[in-house]
Design an enzyme around this catalytic site. Sequence first.
Site, PDB file in Angstrom:
ATOM      1  CG  ASP A  69      -2.248   0.659   1.005  1.00 21.95           C
ATOM      2  OD1 ASP A  69      -2.241   1.895   0.970  1.00 21.95           O
ATOM      3  OD2 ASP A  69      -3.266  -0.039   0.866  1.00 21.95           O
ATOM      4  CB  SER A  96      -9.381   0.500   0.286  1.00 23.10           C
ATOM      5  OG  SER A  96      -8.709   0.567  -0.942  1.00 23.10           O
ATOM      6  CG  HIS A 100      -5.196   3.748   1.149  1.00 21.06           C
ATOM      7  ND1 HIS A 100      -4.822   2.462   0.844  1.00 21.06           N
ATOM      8  CD2 HIS A 100      -6.500   3.862   0.792  1.00 21.06           C
ATOM      9  CE1 HIS A 100      -5.848   1.819   0.319  1.00 21.06           C
ATOM     10  NE2 HIS A 100      -6.881   2.644   0.280  1.00 21.06           N
TER      11      HIS A 100
END
Length: 756
Positions: A165, A389, A219
């Site tokens: 990620d 996600s 994220h």
Amino acid sequence: MRIWARRLPVFWLIPVLAILPLGAQTRGKNKTEFFQGKEAAANEVLVKFRPTTFQSVLEAQAAGEVDESEWVGGTGLLRLHSVSKNVASLVRELSARPDIKYAEPNYIVHATAIPNDPRFGELWGLQNTGQTIRGFLGISGADIGATAAWDISTGSRANVAAVIDTGIDYTHPDLAANVWSAPATFTVTIGGLTIICPAGSHGFNAITNVCDPLDDHNHGSHVSGTIGAVGNNGTGVVGVNWTASIMAGKFLDATGTGTIANAINAIEFVVQAKLAFAATGDANVRVLSNSWGGGAFSQALLDEINRADANDMLFVAAAGNSGTPNDLFPQYPASYNTPNVVAVAATDNTDSLAFFSNFGPNTVHLGAPGVDVLSTTIGGTYAYFSGTSMATPHVSGAALLVLSKCSLNTASLKTLLLNNVDPIPSLSGLTVTGGRLNVNKAIRACATPVNPDFALSATPASQTVTQGGSTSYNLSISPSGGFTGLVTFSASGLSTAATASFSPNPASSSSTMTVSTDAATTPVGSFAVTITSVSGTLAHTTSVTLVVNAAPAPNFSLSATPASQTVVQGASTTYTVNITPLGGFSGAVSLSATGLPAGASASFTPNPATSSSTMTVSTDATTPTGSFPVTIIGTSGTLTQTASVTLVVNAAPVPDFSLAASPTSQTMPRGGTTSYTVNITSNGGFAGAVSLSVSRLPSGVTAAFSPNPAAAASSTLTLNAGSHASKGTFTLTITGVSSYLTRTTTVTLRVTRSSG
């Protein structure tokens, strides 16, 4: 109203070759172009050679006008950057080379969710009591059953989850204790680069090729918190695992964008780190969490995912946020059909499919909480994010929690998770399982029972075979409770004259069932086959389907090349007749032809033939001109097949000749001499002798030809001028006669006074 921000899908980049310098690694870093509607790194391709040789690489670099190249991953993949050619040109030109297995774009990818705004009661995905989350009332029980699962285990650091990620904020108070740290210095080789990672490092940054995956986006840290934010520490939130070990593979940058090549390198680092500590198990990565996607199919990425599978890693991937069916519009990497991939859709706190979530009854496996999920973000903060996600790390965390209690390989781990979902109406017919993740069911299904036992599974679920053929199924034995026995197999429900054999039998872990049929007596149809496995007093069954299709009758087909030939009257031409056997045909075929014009005939060599024959068509002077469809007939017993060709007959040319003289002009004085060469050109097979003469000579000039008549290609015309020959410029006509044919040519003669 809820608003979920989504990025468009894309793909990623790569490391270095020893042939060209790595000095331009940041060149054109932000430049992209579109290939077949998908965003890709500009002027770049990923290339796989067969096999890789120094010469092949040099030639490919020259052809692509390459100014930068580097190795990617661990499967022999090379990234090439061209100084002048775009992606389409590179893919087209390099794919055409016989020494290249494939050349594909270096697609760009993005994180599949973006945060909205800024504790345990808010984590509805772990425990849903019907609480209101950001203004939306939930439904009790619409969660993954985490609190009940924690009665069995709250996690461990024995296994590692790698988050591929934007990195991880390894300084976050709610993450730091659960972030993987290298126990010692170790070395990896990524894309040809030797990288030394110090003790205490937490993963890898594939963008900068350093062992520091600090998150600069949020994220990756958010995903990591859902997997394993520290539990029972009186701070912030808790992950699916209170205790965990999370490694970071950073390939997405501060904008949430990355390349396929860098994703491959991030995964490759994880594989090599696991291997580096294989002796101690200090980096036993079992789960890869992938909350990103986009771009088109990439063989290079699929190769690396398969490499992860070979190293016993489950690959959990976000299904995508475009609200579209992945069965029709694949979302990669979630849509790769490989054994270790689990594709995850997003559900909300009412167990509804999130409006933005992709789905697919054949390609998306299950749902998990993905709307208004609270988790850790950089700088010690927390935020709500939405997207597939956010659903993905719930499944990744569940896999890690199950492994803390149960020793399973990747195939068994995937099966366990998918076989223990909560069926919900919103996912019925929209996902493979029709259900939402339930970690409590999964961990209790594999927790050590009182008595040793085993489970049996078979793949694929259905096979198709023709009468007389055979096919096979793979059988897997999943032990539980310390089971170590041998399992004996048998099968029932097979069609008449079909038999099943197992190798090995008995077996301890896996076996192959081979089903054989008889060409004459096995009936066609679909048959439910029950496979029974027995070990002592234990017996388990699983079912597969066998579809038997009729064996094709022996036959053959004819074809001929070329489709058309042209011949002149009196000449011949040939065609190649090809015989293609079908359904086990092995006979000889007798050949003939119809439709030929008068005076034409066809012969075949060989005749009869078994694979191919040459048909020779001959004509004579009387064969009419025109275009004629010719049918070639092949016969073998009761079987007859045909093929068609065209024969074009042109008229034979009439014998003729033409004259030309050189030079075209000469000058001579009185009393002098000069000459010309007269050339005779034959046409249409002309072979006669030509008698030559010249007219319009001036007074006092004589002429002679040698030879005359001329049967060869030329004759010499010699002129002599007397002392009183007429002066001036004269056009002479040279005439050639052969039988009824007369042809002429002209030259110029200039007569001057004598030089004396």
